[in-house]
Design a protein around this motif. Structure first.
Motif, PDB file in Angstrom:
ATOM      1  N   THR A 183       0.849  -1.187   0.000  1.00  0.00           N
ATOM      2  CA  THR A 183       0.000   0.000   0.000  1.00  0.00           C
ATOM      3  C   THR A 183       0.885   1.237   0.000  1.00  0.00           C
ATOM      4  OG1 THR A 183      -1.691  -1.187   1.231  1.00  0.00           O
ATOM      5  CG2 THR A 183      -1.853   1.213   1.204  1.00  0.00           C
ATOM      6  N   THR A 184       0.645   2.091  -0.979  1.00  0.00           N
ATOM      7  CA  THR A 184       1.369   3.356  -1.083  1.00  0.00           C
ATOM      8  C   THR A 184       0.351   4.482  -1.104  1.00  0.00           C
ATOM      9  OG1 THR A 184       1.335   3.594  -3.489  1.00  0.00           O
ATOM     10  CG2 THR A 184       3.071   2.190  -2.557  1.00  0.00           C
ATOM     11  N   ARG A 185       0.824   5.704  -1.168  1.00  0.00           N
ATOM     12  CA  ARG A 185      -0.115   6.826  -1.259  1.00  0.00           C
ATOM     13  C   ARG A 185      -0.855   6.832  -2.594  1.00  0.00           C
ATOM     14  NH1 ARG A 185       2.477  12.415  -2.471  1.00  0.00           N
ATOM     15  NH2 ARG A 185       3.866  11.861  -4.159  1.00  0.00           N
ATOM     16  N   LEU A 186      -0.358   6.039  -3.563  1.00  0.00           N
ATOM     17  CA  LEU A 186      -1.053   5.887  -4.837  1.00  0.00           C
ATOM     18  C   LEU A 186      -2.079   4.768  -4.801  1.00  0.00           C
ATOM     19  CD1 LEU A 186       2.000   6.224  -7.255  1.00  0.00           C
ATOM     20  CD2 LEU A 186       0.351   8.000  -6.618  1.00  0.00           C
ATOM     21  N   GLY A 187      -2.114   4.018  -3.702  1.00  0.00           N
ATOM     22  CA  GLY A 187      -3.044   2.912  -3.565  1.00  0.00           C
ATOM     23  C   GLY A 187      -2.318   1.584  -3.449  1.00  0.00           C
ATOM     24  N   HIS A 188      -3.056   0.489  -3.619  1.00  0.00           N
ATOM     25  CA  HIS A 188      -2.488  -0.857  -3.551  1.00  0.00           C
ATOM     26  C   HIS A 188      -1.836  -1.193  -4.890  1.00  0.00           C
ATOM     27  CE1 HIS A 188      -4.631  -1.337   0.161  1.00  0.00           C
ATOM     28  NE2 HIS A 188      -5.787  -1.102  -0.438  1.00  0.00           N
ATOM     29  N   MET A 189      -0.680  -1.859  -4.801  1.00  0.00           N
ATOM     30  CA  MET A 189       0.029  -2.230  -6.023  1.00  0.00           C
ATOM     31  C   MET A 189       0.964  -3.390  -5.727  1.00  0.00           C
ATOM     32  SD  MET A 189       2.818   0.887  -6.283  1.00  0.00           S
ATOM     33  CE  MET A 189       1.549   2.119  -6.284  1.00  0.00           C
ATOM     34  N   PRO A 190       1.382  -4.095  -6.770  1.00  0.00           N
ATOM     35  CA  PRO A 190       2.382  -5.143  -6.567  1.00  0.00           C
ATOM     36  C   PRO A 190       3.713  -4.526  -6.138  1.00  0.00           C
ATOM     37  CG  PRO A 190       1.368  -5.318  -8.749  1.00  0.00           C
ATOM     38  CD  PRO A 190       0.925  -4.023  -8.156  1.00  0.00           C
ATOM     39  N   GLY A 191       4.480  -5.283  -5.374  1.00  0.00           N
ATOM     40  CA  GLY A 191       5.797  -4.828  -4.960  1.00  0.00           C
ATOM     41  C   GLY A 191       6.668  -4.457  -6.145  1.00  0.00           C
ATOM     42  N   ARG A 192       6.527  -5.167  -7.251  1.00  0.00           N
ATOM     43  CA  ARG A 192       7.316  -4.873  -8.460  1.00  0.00           C
ATOM     44  C   ARG A 192       7.040  -3.455  -8.964  1.00  0.00           C
ATOM     45  NH1 ARG A 192      11.846  -6.406 -11.042  1.00  0.00           N
ATOM     46  NH2 ARG A 192      11.877  -5.026 -12.814  1.00  0.00           N
TER      47      ARG A 192
END
Length: 171
Positions: free
Chosen positions: A83-92
């Motif tokens: 989870t980042t400030r841009l939302g959920h995403m793959p670690g890659r």
């Protein structure tokens, strides 16, 4: 971020002398000091993303790099959802964002100080492809790349990435 990119940016930062910290950079809003502060903030936020720990209020570039390289080298890191400030995403995807930040701002630091960073074209090519794929898919308020600028087709990969991000590169 790849370890070699982070080490090269760290080398640039460590080589700065007192007067260079206030030099303007190709990142129009920021001088060298502001670019380094931005990179430290990005590293600290991604430490939270990748480790789940608290965001350090102070930490050195090299310390952040060591933590991040170790986190991204974990076997499950590329596929794990973060989870980042841009939302959920793959670690890659998180790794590619962090690598992009270091490549572009490392290029900024090199241009500001007259040093030529040593980045491999293969890493820059991967990040160019990532940016070309991701940028049109992001909502407009999250797109942080300016209009691409002209650059020679045979320019080094990091120069082409800088031009893609809106920096003026000698043609």
């Amino acid at each position: 971020m790849t370890a070699d990119v982070a080490r090269e940016v760290g080398r640039l930062i460590e080589s700065l002398d007192g007067k260079e910290w206030s030099l303007p950079t190709p990142c129009s809003k920021w001088d060298v000091h502001a670019v380094v502060d931005h990179l430290l903030d990005v590293q600290r936020r991604f430490r939270v993303t990748m480790t789940g720990g608290d965001k350090p209020t102070t930490s050195a570039f090299q310390d952040n790099t060591a933590v991040l390289v170790a986190a991204f080298e974990q076997e499950d890191a590329p596929a794990r959802t973060v989870t980042t400030r841009l939302g959920h995403m793959p670690g890659r995807t998180a790794l590619d964002i962090l690598t992009m930040e270091h490549l572009i701002h490392g290029w900024d630091l090199g241009r500001a100080t007259g040093r030529v960073p040593s980045f491999t074209d293969s890493v820059a090519e991967r990040i160019i492809a990532f940016c070309e794929f991701m940028n049109p898919r992001l909502p407009p308020h999250l797109r942080n790349l300016k209009d691409p600028q002209p650059v020679a087709e045979d320019a080094p990969g990091v120069d082409r990435l800088a031009a893609l991000s809106g920096r003026t590169v000698s043609v």
